[in-house]
Design a protein around this motif. Sequence first.
Motif, PDB file in Angstrom:
ATOM      1  N   ALA A 284      28.025  29.054  56.859  1.00 46.58           N
ATOM      2  CA  ALA A 284      29.471  29.478  56.254  1.00 46.58           C
ATOM      3  C   ALA A 284      29.127  30.405  55.197  1.00 46.58           C
ATOM      4  O   ALA A 284      30.018  31.361  54.843  1.00 46.58           O
ATOM      5  CB  ALA A 284      30.173  28.172  55.598  1.00 46.58           C
ATOM      6  N   LEU A 285      27.956  30.136  54.259  1.00 48.42           N
ATOM      7  CA  LEU A 285      27.586  30.980  53.321  1.00 48.42           C
ATOM      8  C   LEU A 285      27.002  32.433  53.732  1.00 48.42           C
ATOM      9  O   LEU A 285      27.596  33.386  52.896  1.00 48.42           O
ATOM     10  CB  LEU A 285      26.448  30.219  52.491  1.00 48.42           C
TER      11      LEU A 285
ATOM     12  N   ASP B 135      24.425  19.739  59.693  1.00 50.29           N
ATOM     13  CA  ASP B 135      25.360  19.654  58.572  1.00 50.29           C
ATOM     14  C   ASP B 135      24.631  20.616  57.476  1.00 50.29           C
ATOM     15  O   ASP B 135      25.598  21.754  56.921  1.00 50.29           O
ATOM     16  CB  ASP B 135      25.405  18.621  57.732  1.00 50.29           C
ATOM     17  N   ALA B 136      23.516  21.012  57.377  1.00 49.73           N
ATOM     18  CA  ALA B 136      22.694  21.985  56.447  1.00 49.73           C
ATOM     19  C   ALA B 136      22.917  23.480  57.136  1.00 49.73           C
ATOM     20  O   ALA B 136      23.284  24.291  56.546  1.00 49.73           O
ATOM     21  CB  ALA B 136      21.303  21.684  56.287  1.00 49.73           C
TER      22      ALA B 136
ATOM     23  N   ARG C 141      25.456  24.183  59.244  1.00 44.83           N
ATOM     24  CA  ARG C 141      26.545  24.611  59.043  1.00 44.83           C
ATOM     25  C   ARG C 141      27.128  25.212  57.735  1.00 44.83           C
ATOM     26  O   ARG C 141      27.833  26.477  57.735  1.00 44.83           O
ATOM     27  CB  ARG C 141      27.620  23.527  59.442  1.00 44.83           C
ATOM     28  N   LYS C 142      26.593  24.565  56.603  1.00 46.03           N
ATOM     29  CA  LYS C 142      26.884  24.975  55.294  1.00 46.03           C
ATOM     30  C   LYS C 142      26.199  26.290  55.092  1.00 46.03           C
ATOM     31  O   LYS C 142      26.929  27.220  54.523  1.00 46.03           O
ATOM     32  CB  LYS C 142      26.218  24.011  54.369  1.00 46.03           C
ATOM     33  N   SER C 143      25.080  26.556  55.637  1.00 49.65           N
ATOM     34  CA  SER C 143      24.399  27.777  55.271  1.00 49.65           C
ATOM     35  C   SER C 143      24.929  28.827  56.261  1.00 49.65           C
ATOM     36  O   SER C 143      25.007  29.919  55.899  1.00 49.65           O
ATOM     37  CB  SER C 143      22.723  27.830  55.798  1.00 49.65           C
TER      38      SER C 143
END
Length: 477
Positions: free
Chosen positions: A303-304, A296-297, A299-301
């Motif tokens: 996307a950023l 999850d971390a 994926r968020k990174s």
Amino acid sequence: MIRAFARLPIALRVPLLGVGMMVLVGLVASQQVISALTRTQEARLAELTRQHVDGLSLALGPSVLRQDVWEVFDALDRASRAGEDRRMMLTVVADVDGRVIAATDPKRAPVDSMLSDLVDLDAVPDLHEIALSDGNRHVRVLAPLLYQDRDVGRILTELDVSDLTTERARAAMALLLFNMAATGGLAIVGYIVMRRMLRPMGVLTGRMSADQGRPTRFSDEEVPSGDTEIARLFHTYNSMVDAIEAKADAERRLAERERLVSLGRLSSSLAHEINNPLGGLLNAADTIETYADRPDAVRKSAALLKRGLLHLRDVTRAMLDHNRIEGQSGDLGPQDMDDLRLLVAPEMRRLGQRLDWDIALKKDDLLGVPAGPIRQIILNLLLNAIQAAGRGGHVSLSIRALPSGLRIEIVDDGPGLPEPALRRLMTSEPASTGGGLGLRFVRDLVHQLDGMVEHGRKDGATRIVILVPGMAKQEVA
């Protein structure tokens, strides 16, 4: 006539003026000569007539008193055959009452006829009024017949002056021919001399006409020698060419400096725009590296990272589009407007300014409108407006489609354009130091598009309007 003469070359006008003056002087001089000759002839004729009358008066006085016709006729006949008196074609002697006593031609003047029946006595001049006139080969003179200081009759004399009029006509013809020859010869000489004198002027005029706005200097060999005034004119022309070249060179250097300054200001703003997302991208990369085991971390990174990279791509593409060659640019489109907004946004945020962005265009309105020049025009005017508005200022951009083309309006609440900058935007005068050479670049681009620039200052705001004709649309249609 005067306009046609004014259109003649100066090398022809000056000799013609000289010829005209010589003709006028020749006519006046000829008239004076003919008048002097006429006065001499009249004086000689009057003297001859006076001698004739005086001789007749002395010889005929007693015969006239006695009314002796034969004695009078005999004296007249002898006088008409002698020497210069043969000029006398007719001599009539009358008494004090005007009755003819005798005449050299009795058929024309019968005895006892009245003298007034032969001539109009009031129209016949006396000795002091003899005058020679053109076309008149005979002259009549009426004189009193005096004997011992007594007026005993009248003498009417008709003189043949054909030789005198012929002499005067020949003199007039000789003067005319001489004046014509002298005037024609001097006119030819004057024309040749003027052509020679004005040849350097023709060379100078030809060089200026052939240069077509790009004057070139004369070499030292081409500068005429001997004529200091013409040589000074050539040197002055060379000095003018040197000044124009120096002015153009200075303008090119100033334009390059202005471009570098604008590029540096824009690059500095864009560097801040790129630097900010780089910090976030580095944080995202550290997060992925640290928490690689946490999907999850990651994926968020990721996307950023993607959003940051897309932003950087947009900024880079806008810079590339701004600096691409005009001939390679296509039609203006909505993306060009977005790129312009992206390019000026960092500078406006730095100065804390407010931007009103009012663009009401459809895709068809932009069809055939070249993107490169329009982008350059809008970006240069926006950057100038942002700089003029200062910190906390207000800038607005409005673009509308008109039946005749595009209307671009940029307004700022700054102090207004200084006079040098305004001249660069509105006129083609040579640029001086200061005043923003980007505005001259804008004017040149608008001129290339056959557009028009309008400037106004009202209610504390500066308004610049660019009107670009829609000729590209008409070609597409």
